[in-house]
Design a protein around this motif. Sequence first.
Motif, PDB file in Angstrom:
ATOM      1  N   THR A  51       0.996  -1.331   0.178  1.00 35.54           N
ATOM      2  CA  THR A  51       0.221  -0.117  -0.024  1.00 35.54           C
ATOM      3  C   THR A  51       0.847   1.451  -0.084  1.00 35.54           C
ATOM      4  N   CYS A 104      -0.104   4.041   1.676  1.00 36.16           N
ATOM      5  CA  CYS A 104      -0.417   4.761   2.930  1.00 36.16           C
ATOM      6  C   CYS A 104       0.704   5.345   3.415  1.00 36.16           C
ATOM      7  N   TYR A 114       1.318   6.637   6.291  1.00 35.23           N
ATOM      8  CA  TYR A 114       1.509   6.192   7.738  1.00 35.23           C
ATOM      9  C   TYR A 114       2.434   4.829   7.667  1.00 35.23           C
ATOM     10  N   PHE A 115       2.232   4.071   6.614  1.00 31.87           N
ATOM     11  CA  PHE A 115       3.042   2.889   6.406  1.00 31.87           C
ATOM     12  C   PHE A 115       4.432   3.184   5.963  1.00 31.87           C
ATOM     13  N   PRO A 136       2.483   5.264  14.063  1.00 28.20           N
ATOM     14  CA  PRO A 136       1.849   3.886  14.234  1.00 28.20           C
ATOM     15  C   PRO A 136       1.294   3.101  12.953  1.00 28.20           C
ATOM     16  N   CYS A 137       1.428   1.920  12.874  1.00 31.01           N
ATOM     17  CA  CYS A 137       0.734   1.303  11.528  1.00 31.01           C
ATOM     18  C   CYS A 137       0.984  -0.224  11.963  1.00 31.01           C
ATOM     19  N   ASN A 138      -0.360  -0.663  11.902  1.00 30.39           N
ATOM     20  CA  ASN A 138      -0.443  -2.102  12.185  1.00 30.39           C
ATOM     21  C   ASN A 138      -0.111  -2.929  11.027  1.00 30.39           C
ATOM     22  N   LYS A 139      -0.045  -2.477   9.853  1.00 30.47           N
ATOM     23  CA  LYS A 139       0.478  -3.208   8.707  1.00 30.47           C
ATOM     24  C   LYS A 139       2.196  -3.491   8.680  1.00 30.47           C
ATOM     25  N   CYS A 174      -3.383   2.117  14.161  1.00 23.07           N
ATOM     26  CA  CYS A 174      -3.324   2.672  12.856  1.00 23.07           C
ATOM     27  C   CYS A 174      -3.550   4.191  12.632  1.00 23.07           C
ATOM     28  N   GLY A 175      -2.414   4.763  12.219  1.00 27.79           N
ATOM     29  CA  GLY A 175      -2.205   6.058  12.186  1.00 27.79           C
ATOM     30  C   GLY A 175      -3.241   7.064  11.102  1.00 27.79           C
ATOM     31  N   ALA A 176      -3.904   6.363  10.234  1.00 21.26           N
ATOM     32  CA  ALA A 176      -4.573   6.968   9.166  1.00 21.26           C
ATOM     33  C   ALA A 176      -5.883   6.950   9.624  1.00 21.26           C
ATOM     34  N   HIS A 183      -7.596   6.731   1.498  1.00 23.59           N
ATOM     35  CA  HIS A 183      -7.891   5.537   1.976  1.00 23.59           C
ATOM     36  C   HIS A 183      -9.196   4.744   1.408  1.00 23.59           C
ATOM     37  N   HIS A 235      -8.404  -2.209  12.430  1.00 25.16           N
ATOM     38  CA  HIS A 235      -6.864  -2.296  12.457  1.00 25.16           C
ATOM     39  C   HIS A 235      -6.183  -1.551  11.190  1.00 25.16           C
ATOM     40  N   CYS A 236      -6.964  -1.465  10.046  1.00 28.87           N
ATOM     41  CA  CYS A 236      -6.328  -1.085   8.736  1.00 28.87           C
ATOM     42  C   CYS A 236      -7.268  -0.528   7.892  1.00 28.87           C
ATOM     43  N   ILE A 237      -7.293   0.601   7.126  1.00 22.89           N
ATOM     44  CA  ILE A 237      -7.973   1.165   6.199  1.00 22.89           C
ATOM     45  C   ILE A 237      -7.327   1.479   4.915  1.00 22.89           C
ATOM     46  N   ALA A 238      -6.449   0.966   4.582  1.00 26.55           N
ATOM     47  CA  ALA A 238      -5.304   1.132   3.431  1.00 26.55           C
ATOM     48  C   ALA A 238      -5.811   0.495   2.416  1.00 26.55           C
TER      49      ALA A 238
HETATM   50 FE1  SF4 Z   1      -0.856   1.229   8.366  1.00 26.43          FE
HETATM   51 FE2  SF4 Z   1      -3.417   2.406   9.305  1.00 26.43          FE
HETATM   52 FE3  SF4 Z   1      -2.110   2.755   6.780  1.00 26.43          FE
HETATM   53 FE4  SF4 Z   1      -3.269   0.427   7.174  1.00 26.43          FE
HETATM   54  S1  SF4 Z   1      -4.213   2.315   7.081  1.00 26.43           S
HETATM   55  S2  SF4 Z   1      -1.199   0.817   6.437  1.00 26.43           S
HETATM   56  S3  SF4 Z   1      -2.701   0.123   9.347  1.00 26.43           S
HETATM   57  S4  SF4 Z   1      -1.363   3.375   8.938  1.00 26.43           S
END
Ligand code: SF4
Length: 328
Positions: free
Chosen positions: A116, A118, A120-121, A127-130, A137-139, A147, A155-158
């Motif tokens: 992705t 994203c 934040y990734f 923070p980023c769960n991925k 999840c920063g996003a 997104h 946990h994730c909206i990427a």
């Molecule tokens: Fe990480 Fe959240 Fe982005 Fe998913 S949406 S990649 S968990 S920051």
Amino acid sequence: MKAFQYVRANTAKSALEALVKDPSAQFIAGGTNLVDLMKRGVTAPDKLIDISRLPLNRIEKEATGVRIGAMALNSQVADDKLILDKWPLLAQALNAGASAQLRNKATVGGNMLQRTRCGYFYDTEMPCNKRQPGTGCGAKEGYNRMHAIFGTSEHCIAVHPSDMCVALVALDATVVVQGPKGERTIPFTEFHRLPGDRPEKDNTLEKDELIVAVTLPDSPYTQHAHYLKVRDRASYAFALVSVAAALELEGKTIKSARLAMGGVAHKPWRLQEVEKALVGKTVSEATFQQAAQQAMAGARAYEYNAFKLKLAPNTIVEALKMAAGLTA
Ligand code: SF4
């Protein structure tokens, strides 16, 4: 960037053996995403196994379709006469992706495995769960303009960033993978996954498997197909929303349809229920408006991406109109 070992594999078998010997190693082919991830410290493999010279780059007509080697370059597939004639939707989607330079390096297998975009990734301070499971999840509460609106989890909206994969999922592709136990196939609809509570896992490929090819069945969608990508600038930008639309027509009646969206979910978003509902209908703006409405069931926006709730159905209608020849 962390120092790493580099080895080159000449056969799929030797590539897999090298990976089994050192499970912390990663394959590299075109490197158009992996090198960025390494430079930014998102991933830091001790060893890279270069698979770019494996003899897996052929595009071959088969009895009931085509087999595209995983090492075929994106530009090679987009320019291939057979693909242009029989699966033009795929060529259109490939040409909508990235830049000419990147398409000349990126492989089909690598395109499927790209991560992705994203922000934040990619930012290791956030923070980023991925990237790092359990950190948050920063996003979700952050800047989430790019997104997902479908299939998200807490946990994730990427979103998955590929254009090629949107066309492949619409065209009923199958992924051929090789592992220690031999070859197996995965329907393209099941290759990428939704984040659920394991957002670090993008797909259903096992750690000790290698993508060797993608196959496409013969397609009736040669004349009425269109890939429409809406993005912030005309090239070299990821989709805000994209739509792969393909129609099989008998006069003005829809005999069958294929529809998928990109830029809206953690995986290429196939719309099979909408496809079924289109069968037997007459080609018209009203029919396509109805389809777009049905497609949006269950959509959920976040603070900065609510515009996708309007953009997505509009893009579906426009793509279907272009596929049907109602709009130039
Ligand atoms: Fe990480 Fe959240 Fe982005 Fe998913 S949406 S990649 S968990 S920051």
